[in-house]
Design a protein around this motif. Structure first.
Motif: not given
Length: 265
Positions: A209-213, A229-231, A256-259
């Motif tokens: 959840g934190l990574a997605n935000c 931070e997301a990755i 994967a989405v963050a990268m």
């Protein structure tokens, strides 16, 4: 009148026991009968004295309603039942039903959990309705309810991490509707606090959840610290789940989405 009311309430409780049909105790007339009975509970000769039999059966009615009602709607009956059983315990301890005694010993904690559950349930309804209607006033009311829920929960409480996470999601709901970066920036520290309060079972989910935000904020602002931070947190979420854990798929997708977001920048 006393005996007639007691007979009716006892019949309602007995009818709801051992069946899936709780209509007898959920019937609004049951509360009218309980109110009429409670007015007879005070001894005319001494207002400080109460009839323990009346208190017990009124308490059992509210207890049966508490068991029958869905979470989020059962709080008032639980509070009423425990209050009545405490009065019974003060007057005639042996009258307290055995299955209730343990709850009385932990009444403060149980009532806290109920208050928080009600705040969260009502907050979710308002947030979902606000998102569907595009009504930020409803979302703001939901944010207020989640803030109250978080404030109720002390550090170390088992509900605190999940409540913080849900509070972050409500701010993200506002963020999606408003487009304001400030709303996403309100959400991020709540997700961080949730991770800090997480236990082993919830850590993977809360990290994701934190990574997605953080990734959402990067998509909107382009600030590299959000992508980093997301990755970083996404990798930590993946690492926290065993290779054969079905929950691992979620954080893998988030990572994967963050990268990809960073790559496309």
């Amino acid at each position: 009148m006393r005996e007639e009311l007691l007979k009716s309430i006892k019949a309602r409780i007995m009818e709801s026991r051992g069946t899936s049909d709780a209509a007898a105790v959920l019937d609004p007339r049951s509360l009218v009968e309980a109110g009429d009975l409670m007015r007879l509970a005070v001894a005319e000769q001494d207002p400080r004295m109460h009839d323990p039999e009346i208190l017990m059966w009124a308490g059992l009615l509210h207890w049966a309603r508490y068991l029958a009602l869905p979470s989020g709607q059962d709080g008032p009956d639980l509070r009423r039942a425990l209050g009545l059983f405490r009065m019974v315990r003060d007057i005639a301890p042996d009258w307290v039903p055995p299955h209730v005694r343990g709850y009385l010993d932990n009444a403060a904690e149980l009532l806290l959990d109920q208050r928080v559950d009600e705040l969260i349930a009502n907050g979710r309804v308002l947030a979902d309705k606000g998102a569907a209607l595009g009504d930020l006033t409803l979302v703001d009311r939901a944010i207020g309810l989640f803030a109250l829920a978080v404030a109720e929960l002390p550090a170390g409480h088992p509900l605190r991490a999940g409540c913080l996470h849900d509070a972050g999601h409500v701010w993200l709901t506002r963020y999606h509707s408003s487009g304001l970066v400030a709303d996403g920036e309100h959400a991020l520290p709540l997700f961080r606090e949730a991770v800090a309060a997480a236990d082993d079972d919830s850590r993977t989910h809360l990290l994701a959840g934190l990574a997605n935000c953080a990734r959402m904020l990067f998509d909107r602002t382009g600030l590299p610290e959000y992508a980093e931070e997301a990755i970083r947190v996404g990798r930590e979420a993946v690492k926290s789940a065993a290779p054969d854990d079905p929950r691992r798929a979620g954080p893998l997708g988030v990572l994967a989405v963050a990268m990809r977001s960073r790559f496309e920048r």
